[in-house]
Design an enzyme around this catalytic site. Structure first.
Site, mmCIF file in Angstrom:
data_model
loop_
_atom_site.group_PDB
_atom_site.id
_atom_site.type_symbol
_atom_site.label_atom_id
_atom_site.label_comp_id
_atom_site.label_asym_id
_atom_site.label_seq_id
_atom_site.Cartn_x
_atom_site.Cartn_y
_atom_site.Cartn_z
ATOM 1 N N TYR A 20 8.209 -10.499 -52.883
ATOM 2 C CA TYR A 20 6.965 -11.287 -52.920
ATOM 3 C C TYR A 20 7.218 -12.805 -52.892
ATOM 4 C CZ TYR A 20 5.368 -6.689 -54.390
ATOM 5 O OH TYR A 20 5.129 -5.341 -54.443
ATOM 6 N N ASP A 21 6.256 -13.528 -52.271
ATOM 7 C CA ASP A 21 6.297 -15.004 -52.271
ATOM 8 C C ASP A 21 5.325 -15.567 -53.304
ATOM 9 O OD1 ASP A 21 7.886 -14.908 -49.971
ATOM 10 O OD2 ASP A 21 6.076 -14.692 -48.729
ATOM 11 N N THR A 22 4.265 -14.791 -53.572
ATOM 12 C CA THR A 22 3.186 -15.298 -54.433
ATOM 13 C C THR A 22 2.908 -14.304 -55.549
ATOM 14 O OG1 THR A 22 2.185 -16.425 -52.548
ATOM 15 C CG2 THR A 22 0.741 -16.022 -54.431
ATOM 16 N N ASN A 54 5.113 -19.029 -55.274
ATOM 17 C CA ASN A 54 3.805 -19.638 -55.569
ATOM 18 C C ASN A 54 3.196 -18.888 -56.741
ATOM 19 O OD1 ASN A 54 3.925 -21.206 -53.120
ATOM 20 N ND2 ASN A 54 3.473 -19.278 -52.064
ATOM 21 N N ARG A 242 2.800 -9.997 -49.196
ATOM 22 C CA ARG A 242 3.844 -10.736 -49.923
ATOM 23 C C ARG A 242 3.306 -11.272 -51.259
ATOM 24 N NH1 ARG A 242 8.951 -10.365 -48.993
ATOM 25 N NH2 ARG A 242 9.251 -12.522 -49.650
#
Ligand code: PLP
Ligand code: CA
Length: 301
Positions: A20-22, A54, A242
């Site tokens: 994951y990015d967020t 994020n 993500r």
């Protein structure tokens, strides 16, 4: 139904974070319990930041505006940046402004408190009600006593510790006498944990209005409902694949993530227990679960 994956060691944590990015992170039960920070949470948040993730703190608690939440983060010495907080009071103001495009010549009648009015104000939405309506004069049942404001075009109901009959009478008459008047709830949580016990939450405040009107609200913000996610996706341009929702409650946080096709991580530091997701008849099952989000801090060492 597939079983949730338990995260229990450093390699589990690394593999999870890489997906994951967020991260959408619930507050009460995940980061803090009332006024106590969950052990190692500060370290975990700083680790996520170091990895370039994020973060968005997503809470159903309508008592606080973004400003109110920021104060709480600062008081608890938790790092926070502008744009990282999305409470249900802000979601309601955002929804009215950007999705409903609520007209500037209309007002919102507020059953709720300063968390809601601060957010309406910050979005330039005019309002009435909140703290100004205190006591119903039961010797006068005329509409004049209710003092209806002809500019009201929506009723927004959230948690209101000073709820009273005058507020119900006003909210009801706005909605009943004008079919165009929008009916919104900040959130519909039945209960919230506090002081080692459980208390009625925002969803219970609106129940008498729903009974009197004989209909449901037009829009309910707050997890697990889609309008909250619509606001977040619109504001942040999220890629759901993500993005992971981290929360302690199955019926709000985890269902919110499932409804939005996000990844989901349940923490066991709040409302839900391991048995709730491992039971044969479990209905709402996260992708992952972990004893505490604070456990991930071992990646720092
Ligand atoms: N509603 C109220 C009034 C609360 O006080 C709380 C938690 O403190 C909540 C809802 C749930 O908030 P969250 O989504 O951060 O768990
Ligand atoms: Ca929670």
């Amino acid at each position: 139904m597939s079983k949730p994956v338990k995260l229990s060691n450093a390699s589990d944590y690394e593999a999870f974070l890489d997906k994951y990015d967020t991260f959408l992170i619930d507050c009460d039960g995940v980061i803090w319990l009332e006024n106590i920070v969950i052990p190692n949470l500060r370290e975990v948040l700083s680790l996520l930041r170091k990895k370039g993730k994020n973060l968005l703190f997503v809470s159903n608690n309508s008592e606080k505006s973004r400003k109110g939440f920021k104060k709480k983060f600062e008081k608890l010495n938790i790092e926070i940046y502008d744009g990282e907080i999305f409470g249900s009071a802000y979601a309601s103001a955002y929804y009215l402004k950007n999705i409903v495009k609520f007209p500037s010549d209309k007002k919102v009648y507020v059953v709720g408190n300063v968390g809601i009015t601060e957010e309406l104000e910050s979005e330039g939405i005019r309002f009435a009600g909140a703290a100004e309506d205190v006591k119903f004069d039961s010797t006068d049942w005329t509409f004049a006593n209710i003092k209806q404001d002809p500019e009201v075009g929506a009723v927004l109901c959230g948690f209101d510790i000073n709820i009273n009959y005058l507020k119900y009478a006003k909210a009801y008459t706005y909605l009943h006498s004008n079919p165009e008047c929008l009916f919104l709830l900040t959130n519909d949580d039945p209960t919230f944990p506090a002081g080692g016990s459980i208390f009625p939450a925002g969803g219970t405040i609106a129940a008498p209005l729903i009974t009197a009107l004989g209909r449901n609200p037009d829009v309910v913000l707050g997890k697990p409902n889609k309008p909250m996610l619509d606001c977040i996706v619109q504001k942040l341009s999220l890629n759901p694949e993500r993005t992971c929702m981290i929360g302690d409650r199955l019926s709000t946080d985890i269902l919110f993530g499932i409804n939005g096709n996000l990844g989901t991580l349940l923490v066991l530091t709040g409302v839900a227990e391991e048995k709730d997701i491992l039971a044969e008849n479990a209905r709402i099952i996260p992708d992952y679960y972990i004893s505490s989000l604070g456990d991930i801090a071992i990646l720092n060492t």
